[in-house]
Design an enzyme around this catalytic site. Structure first.
Site, PDB file in Angstrom:
ATOM      1  N   CYS B 149    -100.460  56.123  59.827  1.00 43.62           N
ATOM      2  CA  CYS B 149    -100.744  56.566  61.189  1.00 43.62           C
ATOM      3  C   CYS B 149     -99.565  56.241  62.092  1.00 43.62           C
ATOM      4  O   CYS B 149     -99.128  55.099  62.155  1.00 43.62           O
ATOM      5  CB  CYS B 149    -102.006  55.920  61.741  1.00 43.62           C
ATOM      6  SG  CYS B 149    -102.346  56.521  63.412  1.00 43.62           S
ATOM      7  N   GLY B 262    -101.335  69.601  56.253  1.00 39.73           N
ATOM      8  CA  GLY B 262    -100.349  69.865  57.288  1.00 39.73           C
ATOM      9  C   GLY B 262    -100.283  71.336  57.627  1.00 39.73           C
ATOM     10  O   GLY B 262     -99.745  72.128  56.866  1.00 39.73           O
ATOM     11  N   THR B 285    -105.871  70.285  62.375  1.00 39.95           N
ATOM     12  CA  THR B 285    -105.775  70.935  63.681  1.00 39.95           C
ATOM     13  C   THR B 285    -106.515  72.280  63.738  1.00 39.95           C
ATOM     14  O   THR B 285    -107.070  72.639  64.775  1.00 39.95           O
ATOM     15  CB  THR B 285    -104.287  71.112  64.038  1.00 39.95           C
ATOM     16  OG1 THR B 285    -103.675  69.813  63.995  1.00 39.95           O
ATOM     17  CG2 THR B 285    -104.098  71.704  65.420  1.00 39.95           C
TER      18      THR B 285
HETATM   19  C1  LIG Z   1    -106.584  64.052  66.881  1.00 39.49           C
HETATM   20  C2  LIG Z   1    -106.127  63.623  65.520  1.00 39.49           C
HETATM   21  C3  LIG Z   1    -106.623  62.455  64.968  1.00 39.49           C
HETATM   22  C4  LIG Z   1    -106.225  62.042  63.710  1.00 39.49           C
HETATM   23  N1  LIG Z   1    -106.734  60.888  63.193  1.00 39.49           N
HETATM   24  C5  LIG Z   1    -106.375  60.516  61.933  1.00 39.49           C
HETATM   25  C6  LIG Z   1    -106.950  59.373  61.343  1.00 39.49           C
HETATM   26  O1  LIG Z   1    -107.795  58.674  61.917  1.00 39.49           O
HETATM   27  N2  LIG Z   1    -106.550  59.039  60.080  1.00 39.49           N
HETATM   28  C7  LIG Z   1    -105.635  59.790  59.380  1.00 39.49           C
HETATM   29  O2  LIG Z   1    -105.325  59.448  58.234  1.00 39.49           O
HETATM   30  N3  LIG Z   1    -105.086  60.895  59.920  1.00 39.49           N
HETATM   31  C8  LIG Z   1    -105.434  61.266  61.172  1.00 39.49           C
HETATM   32  N4  LIG Z   1    -104.889  62.408  61.713  1.00 39.49           N
HETATM   33  C9  LIG Z   1    -103.931  63.206  60.916  1.00 39.49           C
HETATM   34  C10 LIG Z   1    -104.653  64.321  60.171  1.00 39.49           C
HETATM   35  O3  LIG Z   1    -105.586  63.791  59.277  1.00 39.49           O
HETATM   36  C11 LIG Z   1    -103.677  65.228  59.430  1.00 39.49           C
HETATM   37  O4  LIG Z   1    -102.958  64.445  58.516  1.00 39.49           O
HETATM   38  C12 LIG Z   1    -102.706  65.914  60.363  1.00 39.49           C
HETATM   39  O5  LIG Z   1    -103.405  66.370  61.485  1.00 39.49           O
HETATM   40  C13 LIG Z   1    -101.975  67.071  59.700  1.00 39.49           C
HETATM   41  O6  LIG Z   1    -102.837  68.116  59.361  1.00 39.49           O
HETATM   42  P1  LIG Z   1    -103.032  69.422  60.299  1.00 39.49           P
HETATM   43  O7  LIG Z   1    -101.663  69.978  60.578  1.00 39.49           O
HETATM   44  O8  LIG Z   1    -103.916  70.324  59.510  1.00 39.49           O
HETATM   45  O9  LIG Z   1    -103.663  68.951  61.545  1.00 39.49           O
HETATM   46  C14 LIG Z   1    -105.280  62.821  62.977  1.00 39.49           C
HETATM   47  C15 LIG Z   1    -104.790  64.006  63.537  1.00 39.49           C
HETATM   48  C16 LIG Z   1    -105.208  64.423  64.786  1.00 39.49           C
HETATM   49  C17 LIG Z   1    -104.662  65.689  65.347  1.00 39.49           C
END
Ligand SMILES: Cc1cc2nc3c(=O)[nH]c(=O)nc-3n(C[C@H](O)[C@H](O)[C@H](O)COP(=O)(O)O)c2cc1C
Ligand code: FES
Lengths: 300, 327
Positions: B149, B262, B285
């Site tokens: 994170c 991602g 997202t």
């Molecule tokens: C609002 C928000 C909160 C997130 N919280 C976590 C989390 O608690 N733990 C984690 O491993 N990743 C967290 N992520 C990352 C996502 O799990 C993911 O790895 C990242 O958004 C990339 O994927 P995407 O492009 O489909 O969003 C968070 C992402 C967002 C946008």
């Protein structure tokens, strides 16, 4: 939905307090048809959507999330929270007013009647309506959109509503006709242009007109300065105050924790605007922690 | 890999042509779990609150928000902003703490009717172990150890960029739980293969590639960062090519499955990740953009398999037509 979470201001001992949990309608999600989409004055757009489930169930103060990305596109990534300005359960439609202020709203403004727009709602906690014989609504600019359905709902139940709608210019005043046609018994349309919107002059006018029969509750949205005014009026009249607060949102449902208001409530995470609000009770209370003071100015 | 001759289950007939829309077998095996399809949410981008909007049981699995041992309030506002081709967040992982999670939110995830993957986190290594111990006896399909994170005061990224520390955390968690352990890697490393291998050697059942990228945006009028903490995690469509490359590199480095994550928002994106080497995917997202995205992706995946000439989605895995980079 356009007020700043004024809790960020440590100057005073007012704070956001969650309203009691109420029953809320289950939200729906999916594409709905745009029925009309027109300019309103020089600042705003008026959007009418065919959304029977939302029209039938949305409660005053609830909001919807509009996805500005078209089908098969994925930008902008974040949907935009918008108050339901009016709803027509019989016709199955809702109307939303918004200002074109950034890329997201610019893209929203491009949707033509007949196109599909992805919508989630209704969301959030509504205004606590109660049976107050008299309520004062104070809205600034687009913030008035969170309040119009309160007036309508109260009129349906035969209850009196006084409405203030404030804007910079006469062309930007929202909801004055709606209020006159559909609910409020007295409407003050005030502007910066003629000075009538200044909190001190509003205070004078409202106390002059209503000290003899003060409202029991005040509901406000759209301006910190007007929230201050409402605090003064509430203290003078012994009226409860509710505010609708705006924030950037991602999920609108309470799981992403992106919309925390910044107002810290003892040890806990600050209230989530989408889930605990957007409508809060605004109460004089214990000091805000210094941590809360720095965080939020929650503008959208 | 399967041969071209397959049984079209829906038609009940032997077919040597690609199946019709929806007839494809979407199931995959992931670290000992059989998933009905390869689509699951990304941690933090999902909650049981979505249940009214689509049937959660349709998901291959659900993944919880990262759980910490103790209660955490998260970061100051603003925590979110729109940015080019995606979003920035500095939510900072608010958490009810593992005990309160166990007695509350976990139960709601368990009602989803699919595998529950619990994401666990910590600022310091021992905190991961506390969460693992608190949840070891629960009905959980797998754990995902979040060592990546970008929004934490400390820990998080610092652990995730060090193969040794990743191995230490994974081994420590595995000592305490009897479930498969996935490891969510950070994209912010120069050689993802080395970290993925460290996780594999320590006993991880899969690696998730990857978490969000560090990023920021500036309000040119106030000259302040748009996020309360100054910077945050960049996610969404803009990171898809970056994540895809990391998935290919990680998949080339390890024998355990890779979970791609991602910028995924369509069934075509899922196919790209599987071809690049992922066995399953996580969607973050896109669920904010449209809360029913994952349901739509799963619906579209079968017909897409048909168009791609495979009867099982698993046939796409690791089929990139290219010499893999050397280990
Ligand atoms: C609002 C928000 C909160 C997130 N919280 C976590 C989390 O608690 N733990 C984690 O491993 N990743 C967290 N992520 C990352 C996502 O799990 C993911 O790895 C990242 O958004 C990339 O994927 P995407 O492009 O489909 O969003 C968070 C992402 C967002 C946008
Ligand atoms: S917008 Fe996701 S919790 Fe409020």
């Amino acid at each position: 939905m356009t007020a700043q979470p004024a809790a960020a201001n440590p100057r005073e001992t007012w704070r956001l307090v969650k309203l009691p949990r109420n029953q809320r309608p289950a939200p729906t999600a999916g594409p709905v048809r745009v029925l009309a989409h027109e300019r309103l004055g020089d600042r705003y757009m008026a959007l009418t959507l065919e959304a029977p489930a939302i029209a039938a169930s949305a409660q005053p103060g609830q909001f919807v999330m509009l996805t500005a990305a078209r089908a098969h596109e994925n930008a902008p990534a974040l949907p935009r929270p918008m108050a339901v300005y009016s709803r027509d359960p019989a016709g199955g439609t809702i109307e939303i007013l918004y200002g074109v202020i950034g890329e997201g709203t610019r893209q929203l403004a491009g949707f033509a009647p007949g196109e599909q727009m992805y919508v989630v709602g209704p969301l959030g906690r509504c205004f606590e309506m109660g049976d107050s014989p008299s309520v004062l609504l104070v809205g600034r600019g687009i913030g008035t959109c969170s309040l119009t359905t309160v007036a309508e709902e109260r009129a349906r139940r035969g209850l009196q509503t006084i409405a203030v709608t404030s804007a910079r210019t006469p062309g930007a005043v929202i909801g004055a006709d709606f209020y006159r046609d559909r609910g409020a018994s007295v409407v003050y349309a005030v502007t910066d242009e003629d000075g009538s919107s200044a909190p001190d002059s509003l205070f004078d006018v409202l106390t002059r007109d209503w000290d003899h029969a003060p409202p029991d509750a005040i509901m406000t949205c759209g301006s910190d300065r007007l929230t201050r005014l409402c605090e003064r009026l509430g203290a003078r009249w012994g009226a409860d105050l509710q505010v609708s607060v705006e924030a950037h949102m991602a999920c609108g449902l309470g799981y992403c924790h992106g919309c925390a208001s910044g107002a810290r409530s003892e040890g806990d995470e600050s209230p989530l605007i989408c889930q605990d609000g957007p409508v809060f009770s605004w109460q004089r209370g214990a000091d805000l922690s210094p941590a809360a003071a720095g965080g939020a100015d929650g503008q959208a | 890999m399967e041969t071209g001759l397959v049984v079209d289950k829906d038609a009940g007939a032997l077919a040597d042509t690609p199946p019709g829309p929806g007839a494809a077998d979407l199931s995959i095996e992931l670290g000992g779990l059989l998933l009905t399809n390869p689509v699951m949410p990304a941690s933090g981008c999902f909650g049981p609150e979505l249940a009214p909007l689509f049937p959660l049981a349709a998901l291959g699995a659900v993944v919880t928000k990262t759980v910490f041992a103790e209660h955490r309030a998260g970061n100051p506002a603003h925590r979110l902003t729109e940015t080019s081709y995606g979003m920035l967040n500095s939510v900072g992982i608010p958490s009810p703490g593992s005990e309160s999670f166990r007695n509350g939110l976990l139960r709601r995830y368990q009602e989803s009717g699919t595998h529950v993957v619990v994401s666990i986190g910590g600022l310091l290594t021992p905190e991961y172990y506390t969460v693992a111990e608190d949840l070891a006896e629960e009905d959980i399909a797998a754990f995902e150890v979040n060592v990546s994170c970008p929004n934490l005061e400390r820990g998080g990224l610092a652990i995730g960029t060090s193969p040794e520390r990743v191995a230490e955390v994974v081994a420590g968690v595995l000592e305490r739980v009897s479930r498969p352990v996935f490891v969510k890697l950070t994209p912010t490393v120069s050689a993802i293969g080395a970290v993925a291998r460290a996780a594999e050697d320590a006993g991880a059942a899969a690696v998730t590639v990857a978490n969000s990228f560090s990023g920021m945006s500036v309000n040119i009028h106030s000259r302040a960062s748009t996020l309360g903490t100054g910077a945050g995690g960049y996610t969404g469509p803009g990171i898809k090519p970056l994540a895809l490359k990391l998935v290919r590199d990680a998949a080339a480095a390890v024998d355990i499955p890779v979970i791609g994550c991602g910028g995924i928002s369509t069934a075509e994106d899922v196919a790209e990740f599987l071809i690049a080497g992922a066995t399953a995917v996580q969607v973050g997202t896109a669920t904010f953009t449209r809360p029913t995205s994952m349901a739509d992706i799963i619906r579209d995946l079968g017909p897409l398999c048909g168009r791609l000439g495979v009867s099982r989605v698993a046939e796409l895995i690791g089929t990139l037509d290219q010499e893999p980079p050397t280990r």
